[in-house]
Scaffold this motif. Sequence first.
Motif, PDB file in Angstrom:
ATOM      1  N   ARG A   3       4.428 -67.345 -47.049  1.00  0.00           N
ATOM      2  CA  ARG A   3       5.038 -68.043 -47.780  1.00  0.00           C
ATOM      3  C   ARG A   3       5.510 -69.486 -47.314  1.00  0.00           C
ATOM      4  O   ARG A   3       6.201 -69.458 -46.101  1.00  0.00           O
ATOM      5  CB  ARG A   3       6.185 -67.643 -48.596  1.00  0.00           C
ATOM      6  CG  ARG A   3       6.648 -68.578 -49.877  1.00  0.00           C
ATOM      7  CD  ARG A   3       7.441 -67.555 -50.621  1.00  0.00           C
ATOM      8  NE  ARG A   3       8.933 -67.290 -49.933  1.00  0.00           N
ATOM      9  CZ  ARG A   3       9.936 -67.630 -50.165  1.00  0.00           C
ATOM     10  NH1 ARG A   3      10.057 -68.780 -50.627  1.00  0.00           N
ATOM     11  NH2 ARG A   3      10.967 -67.024 -49.326  1.00  0.00           N
ATOM     12  N   LEU A   4       5.435 -70.678 -47.539  1.00  0.00           N
ATOM     13  CA  LEU A   4       5.582 -71.887 -47.090  1.00  0.00           C
ATOM     14  C   LEU A   4       7.262 -72.188 -47.023  1.00  0.00           C
ATOM     15  O   LEU A   4       7.499 -72.787 -48.284  1.00  0.00           O
ATOM     16  CB  LEU A   4       4.706 -73.017 -47.300  1.00  0.00           C
ATOM     17  CG  LEU A   4       3.300 -72.788 -46.964  1.00  0.00           C
ATOM     18  CD1 LEU A   4       2.508 -73.992 -47.695  1.00  0.00           C
ATOM     19  CD2 LEU A   4       3.103 -73.043 -45.580  1.00  0.00           C
ATOM     20  N   THR A   5       7.979 -71.449 -46.491  1.00  0.00           N
ATOM     21  CA  THR A   5       9.237 -71.788 -46.840  1.00  0.00           C
ATOM     22  C   THR A   5       9.861 -72.984 -46.219  1.00  0.00           C
ATOM     23  O   THR A   5       9.261 -73.727 -45.495  1.00  0.00           O
ATOM     24  CB  THR A   5      10.142 -70.466 -46.008  1.00  0.00           C
ATOM     25  OG1 THR A   5      10.004 -70.847 -44.535  1.00  0.00           O
ATOM     26  CG2 THR A   5       9.698 -69.115 -46.389  1.00  0.00           C
ATOM     27  N   PRO A   6      11.112 -73.434 -46.631  1.00  0.00           N
ATOM     28  CA  PRO A   6      11.579 -74.858 -46.343  1.00  0.00           C
ATOM     29  C   PRO A   6      11.787 -74.836 -44.896  1.00  0.00           C
ATOM     30  O   PRO A   6      11.740 -75.843 -44.126  1.00  0.00           O
ATOM     31  CB  PRO A   6      13.114 -74.859 -47.083  1.00  0.00           C
ATOM     32  CG  PRO A   6      12.955 -73.914 -48.363  1.00  0.00           C
ATOM     33  CD  PRO A   6      11.840 -72.955 -47.890  1.00  0.00           C
ATOM     34  N   GLU A   7      12.136 -73.639 -44.254  1.00  0.00           N
ATOM     35  CA  GLU A   7      12.271 -73.399 -42.670  1.00  0.00           C
ATOM     36  C   GLU A   7      11.101 -73.585 -41.800  1.00  0.00           C
ATOM     37  O   GLU A   7      11.038 -74.321 -41.017  1.00  0.00           O
ATOM     38  CB  GLU A   7      12.879 -71.851 -42.481  1.00  0.00           C
ATOM     39  CG  GLU A   7      14.042 -71.714 -42.837  1.00  0.00           C
ATOM     40  CD  GLU A   7      14.277 -71.432 -44.394  1.00  0.00           C
ATOM     41  OE1 GLU A   7      15.354 -71.347 -44.754  1.00  0.00           O
ATOM     42  OE2 GLU A   7      13.365 -70.951 -45.111  1.00  0.00           O
ATOM     43  N   LEU A   8       9.772 -73.071 -42.610  1.00  0.00           N
ATOM     44  CA  LEU A   8       8.692 -73.273 -41.869  1.00  0.00           C
ATOM     45  C   LEU A   8       8.358 -74.868 -41.895  1.00  0.00           C
ATOM     46  O   LEU A   8       7.898 -75.432 -41.030  1.00  0.00           O
ATOM     47  CB  LEU A   8       7.678 -72.536 -42.603  1.00  0.00           C
ATOM     48  CG  LEU A   8       6.013 -72.432 -41.892  1.00  0.00           C
ATOM     49  CD1 LEU A   8       6.460 -72.094 -40.675  1.00  0.00           C
ATOM     50  CD2 LEU A   8       5.316 -71.474 -42.787  1.00  0.00           C
ATOM     51  N   ARG A   9       8.531 -75.416 -43.101  1.00  0.00           N
ATOM     52  CA  ARG A   9       8.273 -76.815 -43.150  1.00  0.00           C
ATOM     53  C   ARG A   9       8.901 -77.747 -42.239  1.00  0.00           C
ATOM     54  O   ARG A   9       8.792 -78.619 -41.724  1.00  0.00           O
ATOM     55  CB  ARG A   9       8.399 -77.287 -44.638  1.00  0.00           C
ATOM     56  CG  ARG A   9       7.358 -76.618 -45.685  1.00  0.00           C
ATOM     57  CD  ARG A   9       7.557 -77.472 -47.080  1.00  0.00           C
ATOM     58  NE  ARG A   9       6.519 -76.830 -47.918  1.00  0.00           N
ATOM     59  CZ  ARG A   9       5.363 -77.166 -48.068  1.00  0.00           C
ATOM     60  NH1 ARG A   9       4.745 -78.246 -47.268  1.00  0.00           N
ATOM     61  NH2 ARG A   9       4.565 -76.448 -48.828  1.00  0.00           N
ATOM     62  N   LEU A  10      10.392 -77.438 -42.094  1.00  0.00           N
ATOM     63  CA  LEU A  10      11.292 -77.910 -41.009  1.00  0.00           C
ATOM     64  C   LEU A  10      10.552 -77.881 -39.603  1.00  0.00           C
ATOM     65  O   LEU A  10      10.791 -78.853 -38.835  1.00  0.00           O
ATOM     66  CB  LEU A  10      12.866 -77.340 -41.050  1.00  0.00           C
ATOM     67  CG  LEU A  10      13.856 -78.141 -40.255  1.00  0.00           C
ATOM     68  CD1 LEU A  10      13.960 -79.592 -40.350  1.00  0.00           C
ATOM     69  CD2 LEU A  10      15.073 -77.282 -40.527  1.00  0.00           C
ATOM     70  N   MET A  11      10.252 -76.743 -39.382  1.00  0.00           N
ATOM     71  CA  MET A  11       9.646 -76.438 -38.232  1.00  0.00           C
ATOM     72  C   MET A  11       8.433 -77.482 -37.685  1.00  0.00           C
ATOM     73  O   MET A  11       8.335 -78.013 -36.878  1.00  0.00           O
ATOM     74  CB  MET A  11       9.132 -75.125 -37.808  1.00  0.00           C
ATOM     75  CG  MET A  11      10.043 -74.100 -37.741  1.00  0.00           C
ATOM     76  SD  MET A  11       9.782 -72.383 -37.507  1.00  0.00           S
ATOM     77  CE  MET A  11       8.674 -72.436 -36.241  1.00  0.00           C
ATOM     78  N   LEU A  12       7.672 -77.538 -38.703  1.00  0.00           N
ATOM     79  CA  LEU A  12       6.453 -78.711 -38.602  1.00  0.00           C
ATOM     80  C   LEU A  12       6.966 -80.069 -38.500  1.00  0.00           C
ATOM     81  O   LEU A  12       6.553 -80.823 -37.503  1.00  0.00           O
ATOM     82  CB  LEU A  12       5.703 -78.613 -39.945  1.00  0.00           C
ATOM     83  CG  LEU A  12       4.756 -77.565 -40.184  1.00  0.00           C
ATOM     84  CD1 LEU A  12       4.183 -77.782 -41.673  1.00  0.00           C
ATOM     85  CD2 LEU A  12       3.574 -77.143 -39.048  1.00  0.00           C
TER      86      LEU A  12
END
Length: 298
Positions: A122-131
């Motif tokens: 799942r594309l979590t907000p945390e994963l998007r923040l890492m990008l």
Amino acid sequence: MTTMTQDAVLALGEEDARPAEIRRHELAGFLRSRRERITPEDVGLPRGARRRTPGLRREEVAHLSAVGVTWYTWLEQARDIQVSAQVLDALARTLRLDTSERAHLFALAGAIDPSPASSCARLTPELRLMLDKLEPMPACVQNSRYDILAYNSTYRLLFCDLDEIPPEDRNWMLLAFTHEQWRSTIVNLDEVERIMAAKFRAGMAEHLAEPTWKSVLKRLLDESAEFREVWERHEVVQSVPSKVKHFINPLVGPIAVVHTDLWLGRDGGARMVTYTPVDDATRERLDRLRELALSSNS
């Protein structure tokens, strides 16, 4: 028909309680629990004065999912019946299952989820923040089928303006074989395509019956003579070590980066793809590329 609880099935002993039977009873319990947590008001149905059933009734779930009441009742009775991916998809939507619950439903039913997102974390907000925090290093999230599911601003302009490509076409395989601007940026394109086709064939071995994988393969075969040629070689590559890759970006010029896959799950499917600059010249060009991406969004 008298139904059994999971505990009762387990009590039968290993010789009688076959894994498939245990899964059927677990599936029945799972469906009941998810049905009971949804109120009639949640799905636009009247509650009525005489309702004693917690949540939705079986016939209401069947109606909302466009399946037969008797058939759905048999599912909750753990009967040995076949269930299609299409029906499971309808039940998942009716019961408002999240990503983990949907995956659990398909696993218990012994079916393959045709949803494109099924093989990706799942594309979590945390994963998007890492990008975003990896800027100006280009980075994206891909699933095992090479769908590009998320990306940062530098990656957006690495090959072309990815925002201008329809989401259904944002697939590395399709772009590398059919999108001329994308293809024109890749140095040693023939070798890159050969390796990618070999990796795609290896990955598809575990997904031969999945409609989404077959759809990507059909498009590649229909739209690319180059793909048809390399596909016929039947080459297979499981993985390729991190290596330096070279691109010719139309906005900032030559770029040399190290490709690294950061796996997001134990199944080896979803991953974050990162490109680290190998020299100061590339680092400066990536800085410039990010500035161009940010200015074009302002």
